[in-house]
Each structure stands twice: as C-alpha cells, then as structure tokens.
Design an enzyme around this catalytic site. Sequence first.
Site, PDB file in Angstrom:
ATOM      1  N   HIS A 122      -2.863  11.283   5.451  1.00  0.00           N
ATOM      2  CA  HIS A 122      -3.729  11.174   6.627  1.00  0.00           C
ATOM      3  C   HIS A 122      -3.263  11.988   7.832  1.00  0.00           C
ATOM      4  CE1 HIS A 122      -6.114   8.480   4.403  1.00  0.00           C
ATOM      5  NE2 HIS A 122      -5.528   7.346   4.679  1.00  0.00           N
ATOM      6  N   HIS A 196     -11.969   6.301   8.932  1.00  0.00           N
ATOM      7  CA  HIS A 196     -11.267   5.308   8.122  1.00  0.00           C
ATOM      8  C   HIS A 196     -11.599   3.879   8.549  1.00  0.00           C
ATOM      9  CE1 HIS A 196      -8.075   3.536   5.718  1.00  0.00           C
ATOM     10  NE2 HIS A 196      -7.691   4.717   5.296  1.00  0.00           N
ATOM     11  N   GLU A 333     -14.342   6.264   2.453  1.00  0.00           N
ATOM     12  CA  GLU A 333     -13.965   7.440   3.227  1.00  0.00           C
ATOM     13  C   GLU A 333     -14.549   8.684   2.560  1.00  0.00           C
ATOM     14  OE1 GLU A 333      -9.569   7.198   3.206  1.00  0.00           O
ATOM     15  OE2 GLU A 333      -9.915   5.089   2.797  1.00  0.00           O
TER      16      GLU A 333
HETATM   17  C1  GLA Z   1      -6.198   5.245   2.399  1.00  0.00           C
HETATM   18  C2  GLA Z   1      -5.254   5.363   1.275  1.00  0.00           C
HETATM   19  C3  GLA Z   1      -4.610   4.051   1.010  1.00  0.00           C
HETATM   20  C4  GLA Z   1      -3.961   3.526   2.249  1.00  0.00           C
HETATM   21  C5  GLA Z   1      -4.962   3.438   3.349  1.00  0.00           C
HETATM   22  C6  GLA Z   1      -4.328   2.995   4.622  1.00  0.00           C
HETATM   23  O1  GLA Z   1      -7.361   4.615   2.052  1.00  0.00           O
HETATM   24  O2  GLA Z   1      -5.845   5.858   0.124  1.00  0.00           O
HETATM   25  O3  GLA Z   1      -3.679   4.179  -0.015  1.00  0.00           O
HETATM   26  O4  GLA Z   1      -2.922   4.375   2.631  1.00  0.00           O
HETATM   27  O5  GLA Z   1      -5.576   4.669   3.535  1.00  0.00           O
HETATM   28  O6  GLA Z   1      -3.553   1.869   4.486  1.00  0.00           O
END
Ligand code: GLA
Length: 368
Positions: A122, A196, A333
Amino acid sequence: MKFLKKSMFIFYSGILLIFLNVCKSGRETKMKYDIYTLKNANGLEAKITNYGGILMSLMVPDRNGQFADIVLGYDTVEEYVKNNPYFGVIVGRYANRIAKGKFTLDGEEYILAKNNGENHLHGGIKGFGAVKWNAEKIEGPNGKSLKLTYLSKDGEEGYPGNLSVAVVYTLTDDNELKIDYSATTDKTTIVNLTNHSYFNLAGQGEGDILGHILMINADRFTPINRNFIPTGELRPVRGTPFDFTKPTAIGARINQKNEQLIFGNGYDHNWVLNKKDAELSLAARVYEPRTGRVMEVYTTEPGIQFYTGNFLDGSIKGKGGKVYKFRYGFCLETQHFPDSPNKPDFPSVVLKPGEKYTQTTIYKFLIK
Ligand code: GLA
C-alpha cells in the site's frame, strides 16, 4: 535574593513555555486537517478528510429509510493519524503488494520499503493514505464533488518521478459515490490507486459481514503464495470457494480447508474481472439481507481485491465506541493486480511522461 529571583524567572518561563506548547499542539491537531461533507438530494452523506483522502463516514438508508454509517473508521482525524489499518484511505502510489519491495523499470532497479514482512504494501511507510492532500469543493456535472490533489515527489517511498495526483469524490443524486483518479508523471513510474474503505452494510460495528450476499463478476482470480504474493496464475474460480459469479453468502465457504483460504486467513485475494479493456463495468454487488441495503461496484480497473477484515481482532475501538472484531468489515478494492511490476503477463501499471493515468470507481447504493 538574586538567586531566588533567578529561579522564579526560570520557573515562570517554564510554565509559560509549557502553556504555549499545549496551545500550539491543540491548534495543530485542530487546524491541521479538515473534514468535508458531501450531501445528495436523497439525504445520503459522505464525510472526507484531507488527511489521506479518507472517507470517514458514509450515511446510507436501509429499506425502511433508516440511515446508518456503513464504513468503519474513527470519529476524529487524530485517531486515523495515530493508528489506521487503511480505513477509508486513498491507497498509492501502488495499492497492494510488491514482492520483496523491488521492481525494475527501463533496466533500473528501484528499492521500496518492506513494510509488510518481506514485501512492500500500500505505497510504503507513508503512503497516500497518510499524507496531507489539497482539497477543494467543486460543483461537477454529476453533483457535488471534493477534489483532492497531491504531488508525490521523485524518490518518495522509493518510487521514481514526480507524480501529480488528483482524486475527485462525487456524491451523485443517483446514490452513487463516484471516485475519479488521475495522475501524470515527469519520469517513467508505476501507479495503482484505489480506496480502502471497509464496509458493513448493516452499519459500522454491527456484527460480522459473513451474512452479506456477494456477487463478483469474475471467472478467475490470482492465487497467492504464503506471503500473499500472486503466483502469476489466473485460476478459474469454478468449483472453488472463490466462485462468487452467483450471489453467495461471504461466510458460506470461508472456513473450508482450502489452501488459498488458509494462505489468506479468509478472503484476501484479487479477482480478474470479466470485462473488455478499461470499460466502466459492474465488478461486484453486495446485499445485506437484514437491512436490505445493496451496494454495487463499477470500475474501469481490471481487478478487485476482496478482503474480509481478517486482520481485525477487536483491538480497535472505532466510531461511537464500536469495537471492530474479526471480519466486521469487508473491502472491495478496485485495482490492477498485486505485484504487477514483477509480473510481465499482468496488465501494465507503467505510466510514462506525457501519458495520463485514470481510474473511475462507483459505489452505488440501492435497496431490496
Ligand atoms: C489489503 C491487504 C490485506 C491487508 C489489508 C489491510 O486488503 O490485501 O492483506 O493488508 O489491506 O489490513
């Protein structure tokens, strides 16, 4: 006497300094970030902050006209600054994982932070969800919008090129939260932006999301290894717990002894959307039977990460004191596939000078 005067002076200056500092920090926490409200003609309301472009709340009616906030998060911006498992944020420069925090572009290797075990996640230590954006309210053709802009400097978090990013949130009178992303660069780079938000259509903090009925318009998904990195395969979902082509309860198969579900500790995977090119098309539909709330997701992106809040463990107290336990929220997402910079066969995430990156995603709310 002189000594007494001197120590009194030091004592009072100390008090004054402490007082001034308290005022300053109070001012900083109060003044640093703003919260903007978008409302539509039907009473839907979105609150967004210029810290991380976070969608802080989203008020949506149920089948009886009762409004509830359907995204997880905090009451104050300060709490997001302190600790945020990506609640509501704009994710960038690269959403999702990049294996071992490195990739090669035009023969040059770039090293990013390893902020998720051995991988980059991220956008790094301080991704786009933790920076201050410029914000401006605008009246668009489809309704009221908030335009956020951010300049990500060359080398920020290890990424090449000055990337100029714009994200426009619009709440339309058709009960859609529309997010338009765009970006340009002055040096070849990679981009993958998303939002997100963690949803719970029964209302934030109102139990787990396992009873929600989900459809994902995808015949394939990208299986992962133990470190959540796609193997590169585009695997058919047919006959597996990953088949959501027909509406199915999220919890119906989540605890099956399936290698992919074990690796993800539930669903934490990217689906390959059925679509032509970058058309804006239906990616997913979620229905919450108790309240009748329905959310449809449309996107121009080739993929969608469906994540079932498997890292939530009850340690976070969110809005209104609600505790977020295991699987109390889900994320959809919209994105390019994880680790694309290292997977030449995946759709490209490269952005060159003179080109424009765009992505549009719509979360549309209905009742059933
Ligand atoms: C995304 C990732 C997950 C986790 C979340 C945040 O969705 O794929 O594995 O890291 O973000 O907790």
